[in-house]
Enzyme design. Sequence first.
Site, PDB file in Angstrom:
ATOM      1  NE  ARG A  45      -6.203  54.912  32.792  1.00 20.45           N
ATOM      2  CZ  ARG A  45      -7.361  54.629  32.196  1.00 20.45           C
ATOM      3  NH1 ARG A  45      -8.479  55.214  32.600  1.00 20.45           N
ATOM      4  NH2 ARG A  45      -7.414  53.752  31.192  1.00 20.45           N
ATOM      5  CD  GLU A 141     -11.989  49.380  29.129  1.00 21.56           C
ATOM      6  OE1 GLU A 141     -12.318  49.133  30.301  1.00 21.56           O
ATOM      7  OE2 GLU A 141     -12.802  49.799  28.274  1.00 21.56           O
ATOM      8  CD  GLU A 244     -11.139  52.545  32.377  1.00 24.19           C
ATOM      9  OE1 GLU A 244     -12.345  52.190  32.376  1.00 24.19           O
ATOM     10  OE2 GLU A 244     -10.535  52.902  31.357  1.00 24.19           O
TER      11      GLU A 244
END
Length: 567
Positions: A45, A141, A244
């Site tokens: 990523r 996020e 994550e």
Amino acid sequence: MDFIKGMDISFLPELNKLLPEFYDADGNKKEIWELLKENGVNSIRLRLFHEPENVAESGGYCNLEQTIAMAKQIKQNGMSFFLDFHYSDWWADPGKQVKPKAWEKLEFEELEQAVYDYTRDVLLIMKKEGVLPELVQIGNEIRSGMLFPEGEVPNYRQLVLLVNSGIQAVREIDKDMKIVIHLDQGGRYYYLREWFDACLAAGLEEFDIIGVSYYPFWHGSFMDLKNSLVNLVKRYKKPVVVAETAHAWRNAGDGFIGEQQEKIAGFSASPRGQKQVLDLVMNITASLDNNMGLGIYYWEPVVLPLEGKGGWWSNMGVFNEKAAALPALSCFRFVREDFKPREIAKLYEPEKIIQKLGEAVRLPEYIKVLYFDGESKEINVCWEAFLPERAGTFKITGSIPSIGRTVEAEVLVVDEFETSHNYLDNAAFEDGLRGWEIQSLDNRVKTELLQEFEEPFPAPPVNYIYVESPVNFTWKLEKQVKGLEPGRYCLSVEYRGTNTTGVDVRLYAGERNQNYKELVIFPTDESWVTYELPDVVIEKDSVKLGVTMVSPPVFAKIRRFRFLKQN
């Protein structure tokens, strides 16, 4: 899809300028891509900033040119590529979603178009270079929104229009690319459900995968993570990926992570603790029915504790100070067939017990056991006989016959319990908020005085302040204490609440120009925790003290202040 054993290694170009040499667990020098591949890493990523050169602190890293160069290495090494659009010139996370400088003066409709054009242009360039990603993340996020202030929650309609612009651009370039919607708070289903329900009601277009961040020292327990993933799949019929996660291999004492976070996570900041956490997150994700748990990405494991590099670099990677692979790197060899649901991951030993000499010791009847699939249960424990004849600290062993294991409890036996005068009036809010001042610039921040009951029943209720906000916020609770004698004092408070990237909670005493002192609180919502700020120096007869919060949307509970004179 194979189980994803991924990493976000966007720091690698910056690290490469420092010319490190990496070593495997046996001490053999290895090229970094070879080392990752042979340990099972199969996906990478990368974050993409809009124009990072506009932010001096960024160093210009994570621009499009560097991202394409990294993407070529990903493809050459046979790994899949996950692209993370930040839609900002630098970091975007729950605490900050700053518009790129080039978009600052755009009207809302122009901002929608900019998201579409930029997303499309980036992917067209990547397609031409032969490095189209398999997964694309629209914003980073974004539980508190993106592109503030236009896309800030609770304006879900405008947020959705911005996200949809990115989704439409991806679909136009290649319908095979999977679109990921990524939020923090992976262990707190109630936050995620609220966001997805609101955005779907506002017209969020079809996407493919739910991505969550889960850091055990911020985002709830491992049982919370399991519950959250299961319920997300059940409610939204989408596969999930832990986009994550991470844990520390040592306690660096500089915020990532210290003793508070170790206790919250339930695992030590050590090579063994780091591996245990990663094993657990992989197993929990793989435990979902019908392979709906796609896999995990470790956030920035290829960092080293180098001179001038603190914070994350100092202890959150999977390499030690000599650039040698830590045990956690071997976790990426995991495959679905390795899933071990009924193996025990952790026994939760009891908290330290303080007992008065001559009184019966109250040891817990049950111990909590955590399994690798994220489930937990209470198991009966049989303690050895313990009749102390003197004050002191003692270790008591308990056996758990049903699983063939033992645990220990630490008991502190004292002649008398300590008592001391609390110089704070109305410290437990027994008289409401009398004497306390609450400061908040946003009327959307909810502040309430509530009660809860504790054992043994029917003990009187305990008052606490409850704070919650649907938006990023600043909040302060303050009291001025007068009539103090000069000397040293200790301020303490009990706090319980949620945590994530960008949460800043501090217990403080004094004023900036006069003996000011503060303690950073790392919250947990697992239990009430007492935080202490010792050695508060009082030279005159009064002091201001309290709690400050600067935070993305979270909740907090605050109770039982104490301000005691130190000997």
